[in-house]
Design a protein around this motif. Structure first.
Motif, short mmCIF file in Angstrom:
data_model
loop_
_atom_site.label_atom_id
_atom_site.label_comp_id
_atom_site.label_asym_id
_atom_site.label_seq_id
_atom_site.Cartn_x
_atom_site.Cartn_y
_atom_site.Cartn_z
N TYR A 186 0.85 -1.19 0.00
CA TYR A 186 0.00 0.00 0.00
C TYR A 186 0.88 1.23 0.00
CZ TYR A 186 -3.06 3.74 1.54
OH TYR A 186 -3.75 4.93 1.63
N THR A 187 0.61 2.18 -0.87
CA THR A 187 1.32 3.46 -0.88
C THR A 187 0.30 4.57 -0.94
OG1 THR A 187 3.20 2.49 -2.05
CG2 THR A 187 3.02 4.87 -2.06
N SER A 188 0.37 5.51 0.01
CA SER A 188 -0.56 6.62 0.03
C SER A 188 -0.36 7.49 -1.20
CB SER A 188 -0.35 7.47 1.28
OG SER A 188 -0.62 6.74 2.44
N THR A 189 -1.44 7.90 -1.82
CA THR A 189 -1.36 8.86 -2.91
C THR A 189 -1.30 10.27 -2.31
OG1 THR A 189 -3.74 9.14 -3.09
CG2 THR A 189 -2.74 7.34 -4.36
N ILE A 190 -0.98 11.25 -3.16
CA ILE A 190 -0.99 12.63 -2.70
C ILE A 190 -2.37 12.99 -2.15
CG2 ILE A 190 -0.93 15.03 -3.49
CD1 ILE A 190 1.40 14.32 -5.27
N LYS A 191 -3.40 12.53 -2.83
CA LYS A 191 -4.76 12.82 -2.39
C LYS A 191 -5.01 12.25 -1.00
CE LYS A 191 -9.60 12.35 -3.86
NZ LYS A 191 -10.51 11.82 -4.92
N ASP A 192 -4.50 11.02 -0.74
CA ASP A 192 -4.65 10.41 0.59
C ASP A 192 -3.97 11.24 1.67
OD1 ASP A 192 -5.96 8.16 -0.47
OD2 ASP A 192 -4.06 7.11 -0.81
N VAL A 193 -2.72 11.65 1.40
CA VAL A 193 -1.95 12.38 2.40
C VAL A 193 -2.60 13.73 2.70
CG1 VAL A 193 0.30 13.41 2.92
CG2 VAL A 193 0.17 11.23 1.69
N ILE A 194 -3.08 14.40 1.65
CA ILE A 194 -3.73 15.69 1.84
C ILE A 194 -5.00 15.52 2.68
CG2 ILE A 194 -4.91 17.59 0.68
CD1 ILE A 194 -1.84 17.60 0.42
N PRO A 232 8.55 10.39 2.00
CA PRO A 232 9.68 11.11 1.42
C PRO A 232 9.58 11.30 -0.09
CG PRO A 232 10.34 8.90 2.12
CD PRO A 232 8.98 9.14 2.69
N THR A 233 8.86 10.44 -0.79
CA THR A 233 8.77 10.59 -2.25
C THR A 233 8.02 11.84 -2.66
OG1 THR A 233 6.79 9.19 -2.28
CG2 THR A 233 8.90 8.10 -2.66
N TYR A 234 7.22 12.39 -1.75
CA TYR A 234 6.43 13.58 -2.09
C TYR A 234 7.08 14.88 -1.62
CZ TYR A 234 2.66 10.22 -2.96
OH TYR A 234 1.90 9.19 -3.43
N TRP A 258 9.57 16.85 -2.10
CA TRP A 258 10.05 17.92 -2.99
C TRP A 258 9.20 18.02 -4.26
CZ3 TRP A 258 13.14 20.49 0.02
CH2 TRP A 258 13.84 19.80 1.02
N ASP A 259 8.03 17.42 -4.22
CA ASP A 259 7.11 17.46 -5.36
C ASP A 259 6.30 18.76 -5.30
OD1 ASP A 259 4.78 17.20 -6.97
OD2 ASP A 259 4.94 15.03 -6.89
N PRO A 260 6.42 19.65 -6.31
CA PRO A 260 5.72 20.95 -6.25
C PRO A 260 4.21 20.81 -6.18
CG PRO A 260 6.74 20.62 -8.40
CD PRO A 260 7.26 19.54 -7.51
N ILE A 261 3.65 19.77 -6.78
CA ILE A 261 2.19 19.59 -6.72
C ILE A 261 1.77 19.26 -5.29
CG2 ILE A 261 0.27 18.16 -7.49
CD1 ILE A 261 1.73 17.81 -10.16
N PHE A 262 2.49 18.32 -4.67
CA PHE A 262 2.18 17.98 -3.29
C PHE A 262 2.36 19.18 -2.36
CE2 PHE A 262 3.98 16.82 0.87
CZ PHE A 262 2.85 16.23 1.44
N LEU A 263 3.49 19.88 -2.50
CA LEU A 263 3.77 21.01 -1.62
C LEU A 263 2.71 22.09 -1.75
CD1 LEU A 263 7.63 21.27 -2.19
CD2 LEU A 263 6.48 20.54 -0.09
N SER A 264 2.26 22.36 -2.96
CA SER A 264 1.23 23.38 -3.16
C SER A 264 -0.06 23.00 -2.46
CB SER A 264 0.98 23.59 -4.66
OG SER A 264 2.14 24.11 -5.30
N GLU A 265 -0.48 21.75 -2.63
CA GLU A 265 -1.73 21.30 -2.02
C GLU A 265 -1.60 21.21 -0.50
OE1 GLU A 265 -4.62 20.99 -3.71
OE2 GLU A 265 -3.36 21.86 -5.28
N PHE A 266 -0.47 20.77 -0.02
CA PHE A 266 -0.25 20.65 1.42
C PHE A 266 -0.27 22.02 2.08
CE2 PHE A 266 2.41 19.99 5.22
CZ PHE A 266 1.87 18.81 5.73
#
Length: 391
Positions: free
Chosen positions: A53-61, A187-189, A191-199
């Protein structure tokens, strides 16, 4: 012989015991992580033999949004408004507060105090990738201000240099404790600009400390009505600033950092800008000296939080209780006996060093209310503070 064998056994056992102790030691972090607070709302990544199982960006947000709602459930937002009124993700506008200062002027301490409130997203020294320079205008001024605006609006898509620098200098993010907790879990997210913006858009409060941009340029942030930022200019005695910089290996030999005349020219320029900004933005700009803050931190922090429109939360009081009583850690630690630290330069610098700084800083010291030392004995015992005004 039996006694020698017994002695040898004792030595081996002691060595084994010491080895176990060393393997089990853990470094004490200045920024402790508390993953247990996330257990009710955060699903960590995991892999088993039969299932991955790996959380998606949507899951983490989604998980972080739930945590912020939990963390701020009893927070008294201004004007009796709700969390959603202050988050970009729901069309609200965060409360944005910025500290403008220079290196070794107490901003790490003050920045961490603000970051103690729940629901805060901390932009720590966002111009780190520019190096040891002071930005006063061209060639860096316009782009630096643009980068700050991008961060304050949670737009990471045009910040490649900033993110590339951060991957090899992770302290760019470690001070942002809420983000770094997520970086350690996912950690994979990180430095991801999409994740950082949403977070970033989830947080009702944003704080930022900037040590490379002079106040005249920072005015552009006040002029942008959509940001509705509040700016605090943090000033420190140049003798204390330069004494502190002596102990940092990145400062000696860099003119913008180790030359008292350059530092004090900036202090004069900031003073002149402060007069104008206080007149034009009386509700969104103010000044404080590091020494005043340190001598009476509880009083001044409560006053500053009123200016910042922040609640003096119990977490903030707990931070002050633990960080202002005793000295602990290295030169970058914020665990300090706050009433004595600002004046440590009186014993660390000799009188010749103090005189040299004072000769280069005469105007700046007069404007900001710093008293000169008469001689070596006077240096060790005098009060270097007097009144100042930016009227």
């Amino acid at each position: 012989m039996p006694r020698l064998r017994f002695l040898g056994f004792i030595i081996v056992a002691a060595a084994f015991f010491l080895l176990l102790l060393s393997l089990n030691e853990r470094p004490i972090s200045v920024y402790p992580k508390h993953p247990q607070v996330y257990t009710n709302v955060i699903q960590e990544e995991y892999v088993t033999d039969n299932y991955s199982y790996t959380s998606t960006i949507k899951d983490v947000i989604k998980q972080q949004r739930a945590y912020i709602e939990q963390e701020t459930s009893d927070y008294p937002f201004p004007y009796n408004l709700k969390l959603n009124n202050f988050t970009l993700s729901t069309g609200g506008r965060p409360l944005r507060n910025i500290i403008i200062t220079t290196w070794r002027s107490g901003s790490t301490f003050l920045g961490d105090i603000i970051n103690a409130i729940p629901g805060n997203f901390y932009h720590y020294e966002p111009l780190l990738n520019y190096g040891i320079v002071q930005i006063r205008g061209p060639p860096y001024g316009d782009l630096a201000v643009k980068n700050l605006k991008n961060l304050l609006t949670c737009n990471y898509t045009d910040l490649n240099n900033y993110l590339d620098y951060g991957q090899s200098h992770v302290y760019l993010f470690t001070h942002n404790t809420r983000l770094w907790d997520m970086c350690e879990l996912h950690p994979t997210y990180c430095w991801d600009p999409i994740f950082l913006s949403e977070f970033c858009k989830l947080f009702p409060f944003q704080s930022m400390k900037v040590v490379r941009l002079r106040l005249e340029l920072a005015e552009k942030l006040l002029q942008d009505k959509s940001l509705n930022v509040r700016i605090l200019l943090l000033v420190r005695d140049p003798r204390g600033t330069l004494q502190s910089r002596k102990h940092r290996n990145w400062c000696p030999g860099v003119p913008d950092c180790d030359q008292p005349n350059i530092l004090c020219e900036d202090m004069v320029s900031d003073y002149e800008a402060a007069i104008r900004l206080k007149s034009e933005y009386p509700l969104r700009f103010r000044v404080i000296r590091y020494e005043d803050l340190s001598v009476d931190p509880y009083k001044h922090v409560q006053d500053l939080f009123h200016f910042f429109q922040l609640h003096f939360h119990p977490f903030v009081k707990a931070f002050l209780d633990s960080h202002t009583k005793l000295n602990s850690g290295g030169v970058s630690s914020t665990f300090r006996h706050s009433k004595s630290v600002p004046f440590h330069w009186r014993t660390d610098l000799n009188f010749s060093e103090v005189q040299y700084i004072e000769e280069n800083c005469d105007q700046a010291m007069k404007l900001w209310g710093y008293v000169k030392a008469y001689n070596e004995s006077h240096l060790r015992e005098f009060n270097p503070l007097t009144l100042y005004s930016i009227e």
